[in-house]
Design an enzyme around this catalytic site. Structure first.
Site, PDB file in Angstrom:
ATOM      1  N   SER A 179       0.832  -1.200   0.000  1.00  0.00           N
ATOM      2  CA  SER A 179       0.000   0.000   0.000  1.00  0.00           C
ATOM      3  C   SER A 179       0.871   1.256   0.000  1.00  0.00           C
ATOM      4  CB  SER A 179      -0.948  -0.053   1.201  1.00  0.00           C
ATOM      5  OG  SER A 179      -1.968   0.910   1.092  1.00  0.00           O
TER       6      SER A 179
ATOM      7  N   HIS B 110      -7.666  -5.707   0.317  1.00  0.00           N
ATOM      8  CA  HIS B 110      -6.486  -4.848   0.391  1.00  0.00           C
ATOM      9  C   HIS B 110      -5.380  -5.433   1.262  1.00  0.00           C
ATOM     10  CE1 HIS B 110      -4.165  -1.210   0.182  1.00  0.00           C
ATOM     11  NE2 HIS B 110      -4.189  -1.035   1.494  1.00  0.00           N
TER      12      HIS B 110
ATOM     13  N   ASP C   9      -9.790  -5.173  -4.333  1.00  0.00           N
ATOM     14  CA  ASP C   9      -9.230  -4.168  -3.427  1.00  0.00           C
ATOM     15  C   ASP C   9      -9.990  -2.859  -3.631  1.00  0.00           C
ATOM     16  OD1 ASP C   9      -7.704  -2.301  -2.045  1.00  0.00           O
ATOM     17  OD2 ASP C   9      -5.781  -3.191  -2.638  1.00  0.00           O
TER      18      ASP C   9
END
Length: 391
Positions: A215, A353, A314
Site C-alpha cells: 500500500s 487490500h 481491493d
C-alpha cells in the site's frame, strides 16, 4: 467531472438523513459536506497528512515491541537504530524486528533462552553471514509493524525461509513520535536499508535482498529505490551509492497519490462537486510534502526487477491504479531491461487490500520470481550459488 454515481449516493444518503434526522440536522450535515470539508482538505496540510499516513490509528494497543513473541512472532528480536535526521533536523529512533528464517530459528531455538545481549551477538553474526534471502518490509499507513495482517505475512516469509526486516517509520509504533512526511519516511527507509547493507557486506558474499512494500509502503519503497543514488549521497554522504536490491515486490500499489485519491471509494461522496479536482486532488499534484509518484520513480531504475501483486477486489487501493503503475513501468523498459510482472488475484478469492498474505499461490509466485533472479546470480558466479530457493 460530473459523476452520476456519486450524485446518486449522496441523494440516497441525504434523503435517508432527512427522513430520520429531520431537515435542520440534515441541512447542517450538507453544509459541512459541501463547504467545510472541502475548505479544510484544500488548505490544511496537517489534515491531508493525517489522512495519508493515518499514524494516529494504532492497533493493537499496549504492544511490547521488545518481545515480538508477545505478538505471535517466534524467532524474532527487537532492534533500535538511532540517527540524526537531515529532513527534520532532529534525533530519530527507528524500531525494527529481525525475524529469522524457520530453519535458522529451529537451529538456534535454545539461544532464545539466553540473555538478550548474547542472543543479539549470535543473530548479528547470523544475519551478516547469511545464506538465506532477506526481505526488507515497508508497511502501509496506520498501525505499526505489529498489525495482525503484517504479522501473518511475516510468518509466510519465515516459512519460506527468509530473514525478515520489518520496521516502523517515524510517527509509528515505538519509533520517534514525529509528524511523518514523504521525505521523512523515505529517509527512515534509507537508514534501515543502509544498516542492512552495512551488516550483510561483512560476509564473503552478499545474500539476496528483496524489498517488499504494501500500500503506502509501495510508494515509499519506490521513492527510495528510484532515487537511491541521489539519496545515498545527499542523506548518507556516501561517495559510492548503495546498490539496488535484487528485486522489488509491490503489494497493492498505486501509481501516484493524486490518482489514488481520485479513485478512492470515499471520493464518490465529492466527485460531483464542481470544485472537486481543484480541492481534493490538485493538492496531491503540487504539495511538496507528499505526492508519492511511483510511476516516475520506477522509470529511473530499469535494472530493478519488479513484481506487482494486486487483488481485483481491493477497494482501498483499486486495481486500476496498480495497473496504471504496471503499464507506466512497462512503457519505460525495453526487452533488455529487468523483468516487470503483474500478478492479479480474482475477486472470488476475497483477498481485498490486506490479505494477499492468505493467497494459496503466494509462495509459488514469490518463490518463482526470487528463484529466477537468484539463478542469474548463480550463473554469473559460475554456479557458486548462495540461497536459491527450493519450494
Amino acid at each position: 467531472m460530473f459523476d452520476p454515481q456519486g450524485v446518486m449516493i449522496c441523494v440516497f444518503l441525504y434523503t435517508t438523513g432527512l427522513l430520520i434526522l429531520g431537515a435542520s440536522i440534515t441541512g447542517s450535515l450538507f453544509f459541512f459536506h459541501v463547504a467545510v470539508v472541502p475548505l479544510v482538505f484544500k488548505y490544511s496540510k496537517s489534515f491531508r497528512r493525517s489522512l495519508v499516513f493515518a499514524n494516529f490509528v494504532q492497533w493493537p494497543l499496549n504492544i511490547n515491541y521488545e518481545e515480538p513473541s508477545s505478538c505471535g512472532i517466534e524467532g524474532a528480536r527487537n532492534i533500535n537504530i538511532e540517527y540524526e535526521s537531515k529532513v527534520d533536523n532532529c534525533h530519530v529512533r527507528i524500531g525494527i524486528w529481525h525475524i529469522l528464517p524457520q530453519s535458522i530459528y529451529e537451529k538456534l531455538r535454545d539461544k532464545f533462552t539466553e540473555d538478550k545481549e548474547a542472543l543479539s551477538r549470535v543473530l548479528d553474526h547470523e544475519l551478516a553471514y547469511s545464506k538465506k534471502p532477506i526481505i526488507l518490509y515497508c508497511h502501509g499507513n496506520s498501525n505499526s509493524r505489529a498489525a495482525f495482517h503484517r504479522i501473518e505475512l511475516y510468518k509466510v516469509f519465515q516459512q519460506m525461509d527468509f530473514h525478515t526486516i520489518a520496521f516502523d517509520y517515524r510517527g509509528y509504533g515505538d519509533s520517534t513520535n514525529l509528524k511523518p512526511s514523504e521525505d521523512g519516511v523515505v529517509e527512515d527507509s534509507l537508514i534501515v536499508y543502509d544498516w542492512l547493507y552495512s551488516t550483510i557486506i561483512k560476509g564473503d558474499k552478499r545474500p539476496a535482498v528483496f524489498v517488499w512494500g504494501h500500500s503506502l509502503g509501495t510508494a515509499i519503497s519506490s521513492h527510495l529505490l528510484g532515487n537511491l543514488t541521489e539519496l545515498s549521497m545527499s542523506l548518507l554522504d556516501r561517495q559510492t551509492p548503495l546498490p539496488l536490491p535484487n528485486g522489488l515486490i509491490l503489494e497493492a500499489p498505486f501509481n501516484n497519490l493524486a490518482d489514488e485519491v481520485a479513485n478512492h471509494p470515499l471520493s464518490k461522496l465529492v466527485t460531483w462537486l464542481p470544485y472537486y479536482d481543484s480541492t481534493f486532488v490538485a493538492p496531491f499534484r503540487s504539495n511538496n510534502e507528499q505526492i508519492f509518484r511511483s510511476d516516475e520513480h520506477l522509470t529511473k531504475v530499469k535494472s530493478l526487477p519488479v513484481l506487482i501483486l494486486h487483488a481485483k477486489d481491493d477497494v482501498i487501493v483499486p486495481f486500476l491504479v496498480g495497473l496504471k503503475l504496471y503499464r507506466s513501468i512497462v512503457q519505460s523498459r525495453s526487452e533488455d531491461d529487468a523483468m516487470i510482472k503483474l500478478h492479479a488475484y480474482d475477486k472470488r478469492e476475497n483477498l481485498g487490500h490486506k490479505w494477499i498474505c492468505q493467497a494459496k499461490d503466494l509462495t509459488d509466485i514469490v518463490g518463482e520470481i526470487l528463484n529466477i533472479h537468484l539463478q542469474i546470480v548463480c550463473n554469473l558466479t559460475n554456479g557458486s550459488c548462495r540461497g536459491c530457493l527450493v519450494l
